[in-house]
Scaffold this motif. Structure first.
Motif, mmCIF file in Angstrom:
data_model
loop_
_atom_site.group_PDB
_atom_site.id
_atom_site.type_symbol
_atom_site.label_atom_id
_atom_site.label_comp_id
_atom_site.label_asym_id
_atom_site.label_seq_id
_atom_site.Cartn_x
_atom_site.Cartn_y
_atom_site.Cartn_z
ATOM 1 N N TRP A 149 4.916 -2.588 0.050
ATOM 2 C CA TRP A 149 5.722 -1.484 -0.471
ATOM 3 C C TRP A 149 7.194 -1.819 -0.243
ATOM 4 O O TRP A 149 7.574 -2.274 0.818
ATOM 5 C CB TRP A 149 5.367 -0.178 0.231
ATOM 6 C CG TRP A 149 3.975 0.285 -0.115
ATOM 7 C CD1 TRP A 149 2.892 0.291 0.708
ATOM 8 C CD2 TRP A 149 3.531 0.778 -1.376
ATOM 9 N NE1 TRP A 149 1.800 0.771 0.031
ATOM 10 C CE2 TRP A 149 2.158 1.082 -1.252
ATOM 11 C CE3 TRP A 149 4.151 0.998 -2.603
ATOM 12 C CZ2 TRP A 149 1.403 1.588 -2.295
ATOM 13 C CZ3 TRP A 149 3.390 1.504 -3.648
ATOM 14 C CH2 TRP A 149 2.037 1.796 -3.501
ATOM 15 N N ALA A 175 9.930 -4.177 -4.713
ATOM 16 C CA ALA A 175 10.685 -4.064 -5.961
ATOM 17 C C ALA A 175 12.184 -4.211 -5.745
ATOM 18 O O ALA A 175 12.926 -4.499 -6.687
ATOM 19 C CB ALA A 175 10.397 -2.716 -6.628
ATOM 20 N N CYS A 183 9.375 -9.324 -4.580
ATOM 21 C CA CYS A 183 8.359 -9.863 -5.484
ATOM 22 C C CYS A 183 8.510 -11.366 -5.766
ATOM 23 O O CYS A 183 7.515 -12.084 -5.882
ATOM 24 C CB CYS A 183 8.375 -9.111 -6.807
ATOM 25 S SG CYS A 183 7.867 -7.384 -6.661
ATOM 26 N N GLN A 205 6.145 -2.669 -9.777
ATOM 27 C CA GLN A 205 6.347 -1.833 -8.604
ATOM 28 C C GLN A 205 7.675 -1.118 -8.783
ATOM 29 O O GLN A 205 8.641 -1.700 -9.298
ATOM 30 C CB GLN A 205 6.375 -2.636 -7.300
ATOM 31 C CG GLN A 205 6.392 -1.714 -6.080
ATOM 32 C CD GLN A 205 6.382 -2.444 -4.760
ATOM 33 O OE1 GLN A 205 7.393 -2.437 -4.062
ATOM 34 N NE2 GLN A 205 5.269 -3.056 -4.407
ATOM 35 N N THR A 207 -3.020 2.636 -10.935
ATOM 36 C CA THR A 207 -1.792 2.705 -10.144
ATOM 37 C C THR A 207 -2.124 3.315 -8.793
ATOM 38 O O THR A 207 -3.118 4.022 -8.642
ATOM 39 C CB THR A 207 -0.709 3.581 -10.816
ATOM 40 O OG1 THR A 207 -1.212 4.896 -10.974
ATOM 41 C CG2 THR A 207 -0.247 3.015 -12.137
ATOM 42 N N ARG A 250 3.000 1.475 -7.680
ATOM 43 C CA ARG A 250 2.763 0.131 -8.215
ATOM 44 C C ARG A 250 1.478 0.110 -9.025
ATOM 45 O O ARG A 250 0.603 0.964 -8.863
ATOM 46 C CB ARG A 250 2.686 -0.892 -7.095
ATOM 47 C CG ARG A 250 1.521 -0.687 -6.146
ATOM 48 C CD ARG A 250 1.566 -1.685 -5.013
ATOM 49 N NE ARG A 250 0.517 -1.402 -4.036
ATOM 50 C CZ ARG A 250 0.517 -1.854 -2.803
ATOM 51 N NH1 ARG A 250 1.513 -2.608 -2.384
ATOM 52 N NH2 ARG A 250 -0.474 -1.571 -1.981
#
Length: 172
Positions: free
Chosen positions: A27, A30, A38, A86, A106, A114
């Motif tokens: 988490w 992004a 990522c 995300q 999701t 995400r």
């Protein structure tokens, strides 16, 4: 023999990296400034920052506290075979709202959401989600969205991460 060993080691590395997060990226990945973003695992090509191929429709320029907004994340890159995303909302020292979605592919936790299954590219991909603005908005809220344009070979090679950020402010 040495070349075969090097190729085997490279293949093992690729498989292990691709399986580094089998339950999804951490988490907050992004945010391209995060320690675990990522492009750490998808490094087949240079990441695209402020990508023109990635956008969020439906974000209010000045949200009403507590209101729910239907958002659409669109991703249009001809290199996409499969894609995932995300999205993270951040606000300094305050609640950034919450995400939700009716889509079974999701998952969301508070101010992050995400995809959990890759989407096949059919002339672009999109995801529909909801964002509930916090009850009290005092500072700007920044949305970091990342999407993977992947080639579906099961490795991190040949994938490109696209990033885009949006900032909204409190209603006057």
């Amino acid at each position: 023999m040495r070349i075969i060993l090097l190729l085997a080691a490279a293949a093992a590395f690729a498989v292990n990296v691709a399986r580094a997060y089998p339950d999804g990226a951490p988490w907050g990945a992004a945010n391209p400034a995060a320690e675990q973003h990522c492009a750490i695992c998808h490094f087949g090509a240079e990441a695209v920052h402020d990508s023109a191929a990635l956008r969020i429709d439906g974000l209010p320029s000045k949200p009403v506290p507590g209101s729910c907004y239907e958002l659409k994340i669109s991703f249009d890159d001809p290199a996409i075979v499969i894609a995932g995303f995300q999205l993270l909302a951040r606000a300094r020292e305050q609640d950034a709202g919450t995400f939700s979605s009716d889509a079974s592919e999701t998952e969301f936790v508070g101010s992050a959401i995400r995809s959990t299954a890759a989407v096949i590219n059919n002339n672009g991909v999109y995801w529909e989600i909801k964002w509930r603005a916090p009850e009290r908005i005092m500072l700007p809220i920044v949305f970091h969205v990342a999407a993977s344009a992947a080639n579906d070979d099961g490795s991190p090679f040949g994938d490109t991460i696209h990033y885009k950020s949006y900032e909204i402010t409190a209603k006057e």
